[in-house]
Design an enzyme around this catalytic site. Structure first.
Site, short mmCIF file in Angstrom:
data_model
loop_
_atom_site.label_atom_id
_atom_site.label_comp_id
_atom_site.label_asym_id
_atom_site.label_seq_id
_atom_site.Cartn_x
_atom_site.Cartn_y
_atom_site.Cartn_z
N GLY A 12 -4.54 -4.53 -3.75
CA GLY A 12 -5.53 -3.36 -3.89
C GLY A 12 -4.69 -2.09 -4.34
O GLY A 12 -3.98 -1.44 -3.76
N HIS A 13 -4.60 -1.70 -5.75
CA HIS A 13 -3.94 -0.45 -6.30
C HIS A 13 -4.84 0.40 -6.57
O HIS A 13 -5.76 0.31 -7.46
CB HIS A 13 -3.08 -1.02 -7.26
CG HIS A 13 -1.88 -2.10 -6.85
ND1 HIS A 13 -1.10 -2.77 -7.86
CD2 HIS A 13 -1.79 -2.77 -5.77
CE1 HIS A 13 -0.37 -3.47 -7.15
NE2 HIS A 13 -0.76 -3.58 -5.90
N LYS A 15 1.93 1.88 -5.26
CA LYS A 15 2.55 1.37 -6.51
C LYS A 15 1.74 1.50 -7.66
O LYS A 15 2.03 1.55 -8.75
CB LYS A 15 2.59 -0.22 -6.11
CG LYS A 15 3.59 -0.48 -5.12
CD LYS A 15 3.63 -2.08 -4.82
CE LYS A 15 2.32 -2.72 -4.22
NZ LYS A 15 2.18 -2.35 -2.73
N ASP A 35 0.72 -1.35 -0.13
CA ASP A 35 0.10 0.01 0.00
C ASP A 35 0.82 1.28 0.17
O ASP A 35 0.53 2.32 0.58
CB ASP A 35 -0.91 -0.26 1.29
CG ASP A 35 -1.75 -1.24 1.13
OD1 ASP A 35 -2.32 -1.47 0.15
OD2 ASP A 35 -2.24 -1.73 2.34
N GLN A 53 1.90 -6.19 -3.08
CA GLN A 53 2.34 -6.30 -1.64
C GLN A 53 3.63 -5.48 -1.59
O GLN A 53 3.77 -4.45 -2.16
CB GLN A 53 2.65 -7.75 -1.40
CG GLN A 53 1.20 -8.49 -1.21
CD GLN A 53 0.67 -8.83 -2.70
OE1 GLN A 53 1.38 -9.64 -3.53
NE2 GLN A 53 -0.66 -8.53 -2.68
P1 GDP Z 1 -0.62 0.37 -3.47
O1 GDP Z 1 -1.49 -0.83 -3.11
O2 GDP Z 1 0.83 0.25 -3.39
O3 GDP Z 1 -1.00 0.56 -4.72
O4 GDP Z 1 -1.28 1.51 -2.71
P2 GDP Z 1 -2.90 1.33 -2.26
O5 GDP Z 1 -3.54 1.99 -3.36
O6 GDP Z 1 -3.38 0.57 -1.67
O7 GDP Z 1 -2.93 2.87 -1.14
C1 GDP Z 1 -2.10 3.82 -1.60
C2 GDP Z 1 -3.07 5.11 -1.28
O8 GDP Z 1 -2.62 6.49 -1.32
C3 GDP Z 1 -4.24 5.14 -2.54
O9 GDP Z 1 -5.37 5.86 -1.96
C4 GDP Z 1 -3.47 6.11 -3.25
O10 GDP Z 1 -4.48 7.01 -4.33
C5 GDP Z 1 -3.01 7.25 -2.58
N1 GDP Z 1 -1.67 7.86 -2.88
C6 GDP Z 1 -0.57 7.56 -3.76
N2 GDP Z 1 0.28 8.35 -3.54
C7 GDP Z 1 -0.18 9.66 -2.91
C8 GDP Z 1 0.58 10.69 -2.51
O11 GDP Z 1 1.75 10.94 -2.90
N3 GDP Z 1 -0.40 11.44 -1.65
C9 GDP Z 1 -1.66 11.09 -1.25
N4 GDP Z 1 -2.05 12.14 -0.34
N5 GDP Z 1 -2.24 10.01 -1.72
C10 GDP Z 1 -1.38 8.91 -2.50
P1 IMO Z 2 -0.90 -4.09 -2.18
O1 IMO Z 2 -0.66 -4.92 -3.54
C1 IMO Z 2 -0.90 -4.58 2.14
C2 IMO Z 2 -1.00 -8.60 3.95
C3 IMO Z 2 -2.38 -9.49 4.35
C4 IMO Z 2 -2.04 -10.29 5.58
C5 IMO Z 2 -0.72 -10.85 4.53
C6 IMO Z 2 -1.04 -12.24 4.14
O2 IMO Z 2 -2.12 -3.51 -2.18
O3 IMO Z 2 0.18 -3.60 -1.55
P2 IMO Z 2 -2.50 -12.81 1.84
O4 IMO Z 2 -4.04 -12.79 1.62
O5 IMO Z 2 -1.76 -12.11 0.93
O6 IMO Z 2 -2.08 -14.41 1.91
O7 IMO Z 2 -1.98 -12.08 3.25
O8 IMO Z 2 -0.58 -9.90 3.63
N1 IMO Z 2 -1.44 -8.27 2.36
C7 IMO Z 2 -1.28 -6.84 2.10
N2 IMO Z 2 -1.10 -5.76 2.78
N3 IMO Z 2 -1.13 -4.60 0.86
C8 IMO Z 2 -1.17 -5.63 0.13
O9 IMO Z 2 -1.36 -5.58 -1.25
C9 IMO Z 2 -1.48 -7.04 0.62
N4 IMO Z 2 -1.51 -8.13 0.21
C10 IMO Z 2 -1.59 -9.00 1.40
O10 IMO Z 2 -3.03 -8.16 5.08
O11 IMO Z 2 -1.11 -9.65 6.45
MG MG Z 3 -2.95 -1.59 -1.58
#
Ligand code: GDP
Ligand code: IMO
Ligand code: MG
Length: 427
Positions: free
Chosen positions: A40-41, A16, A13, A223
């Protein structure tokens, strides 16, 4: 032309999806190489917000071919609903390619994930419940079902039988659940075959030929480094290799083709699920980071655990991934703190430790040693260049760079595509 890897440097999170989408307009292929719909991206394009789970974030860039590599685990029902969701919003998904060697998350893998977690009780991993671990377990146990198996009913039936033989014993005798019928599973899986057929191909060949033709290939990790099955905080990890080496095994592209490895690094730290987290905050600062940063999981809706930046982890990510660059995200979230603590080392049983301890026991006992950096109060979301940032924000970035061991080549100051400061070009 080169292949680039973009991966999470912390516990996932990190942003990415946003970073991948940003580069998506300049690359030819975006490839997921591991994980599945546990990811979840979030990508924000103008006033549109997309939550992608299985599809590479490059799917939102019209010139880019999205690829699901052999290292990914695919839940066909999730994939098809993600595709139709995007189609309804006018996104063309016809270029998608799926490796015939990718493994399928079957309904029984999802069941096993859930019952195993329940059985672990307070020792649970806190998985996303998407069947990820059991599917990779089947792969390693050589009883997995691959995408290509959907096109040979007899093989598929034999494989489902082999996979369910042992599992039904466990489900009925140990977990007190009903046995799962082979026919039902085979019928469901065959129902996906035709719908997936246009996308299924030999992605190893496609990607290597593309690289020979000087196309640019971007690998998008799911991840993060500390969730890696080999290099993460085992057993509180996911069941794949998000680290850079995974991009090779998960795609069939050799390491000599990769010229850049970009670590996505949040300006503070978050984690979802169980496991150690030295800089975790249980006070109002933690609550404020969660609120301002919108730290709630895109996949499971769980609140993310929040804490200060941890330079020990960043250094570790640089080492195990051979990072060439960092993309620092969410700097804007830190606006308003007078002082910002940064963890520079750990104290473990009275000793100062500069590097991530390999021992799980030591890591569970690690207490953060903080250095406090002066904060800033100016709004930075409109900053377009490094010099637009307030002096203290510049100093914060420079300090993180110094401690983390690789140059910070981009800085996120908001979720949108254009809310990014490019320091060095990635391409
Ligand atoms: P990922 O799993 O690595 O793709 O990250 P997620 O999407 O799960 O979580 C990142 C969150 O931060 C998302 O809601 C993005 O829209 C948000 N985000 C990404 N870069 C920035 C930033 O530079 N500033 C802010 N405020 N939000 C960001
Ligand atoms: P993105 O790509 C954050 C965590 C779960 C749990 C552990 C194992 O959005 O960064 P799993 O279902 O993979 O066997 O769970 O990994 N986990 C993540 N945490 N971001 C993710 O993906 C994750 N995918 C799995 O919460 O602790
Ligand atoms: Mg994510």
């Amino acid at each position: 032309m080169p292949a680039l890897v973009l991966l999470g440097a912390q516990w996932g999170d990190e942003g990415k999806g946003k970073a991948t989408d940003l580069l998506g307009g300049s690359v030819d292929y975006v490839v997921r190489y591991q994980g599945g719909n546990n990811a979840g991206h979030t990508v924000v394009v103008g006033d549109q917000k997309y939550a992608l789970h299985l599809l590479p974030s490059g799917i939102l860039s019209p010139g880019c071919t999205p690829v699901i590599g052999n290292g990914v685990v695919v839940d066909p029902s999730v994939l098809l609903s993600e595709l139709s969701g995007l189609n309804e919003r006018g996104v063309d998904t016809s270029k998608l390619l799926i490796s015939g060697n990718a493994h399928i998350i079957t309904p029984y893998n999802v069941t096993v994930d859930k019952v195993t977690e329940r059985f672990l009780g307070k020792r649970k991993i806190g998985t996303t419940g998407r069947g990820i671990g059991p599917t990779y377990a089947d792969k390693i146990n050589r009883v997995g079902i691959r995408v290509q198996d959907l096109y040979d009913e007899s093989i598929l039936t034999q494989k489902v039988e082999a996979a369910l033989d042992g599992k039904n014993q466990l489900l009925t005798k140990l977990y007190n659940r009903r046995a799962i019928a082979v026919d039902q599973v085979v019928e469901e899986l065959l129902g996906y075959a035709e719908k997936l057929a246009p996308y299924v191909t030999d992605t190893v060949l496609v990607l290597n030929q593309a690289l020979e033709q000087d196309k640019v290939v971007l690998f998008e990790g799911g991840q993060g480094t500390l969730l890696d099955i080999d290099h993460g905080t085992y057993p509180f990890v996911t069941s794949s290799n998000p680290t850079a080496g995974g991009a090779c095994t998960g795609s069939g592209v050799g390491p000599t083709k990769i010229s850049r490895v970009i670590g996505i690094l949040k300006a503070y730290t978050t984690r979802v699920g169980s496991g150690p987290f030295p800089t975790e905050l249980f006070d109002e600062d933690g609550e404020a980071l969660r609120r301002i940063g919108g730290e709630r999981g895109v996949t499971t809706g769980r609140d993310r655990r929040c804490g200060w930046f941890d330079a020990v982890i960043a250094r570790y990510a640089t080492r195990v991934n051979g990072l060439t660059d960092f993309f620092l995200t969410k700097l804007d979230v830190l606006t308003g703190w007078e002082q910002i603590p940064v963890c520079v080392a750990y104290e473990i049983d009275g000793r100062r430790v500069e590097e991530l301890p390999y021992s799980q026991t030591d890591f569970h006992h690690a207490k953060p040693i903080y250095e406090s950096l002066p904060g800033w109060s100016e709004d930075i979301t409109k900053a377009k260049s490094f010099s637009d940032l307030p002096k203290n924000a510049q100093a914060y970035v420079k300090a993180l760079e110094e401690m983390s061991g690789a140059p910070i080549s981009a800085i996120g100051v908001g979720p949108g595509r254009d809310e990014t400061i490019e320091v060095n070009s990635f391409l």
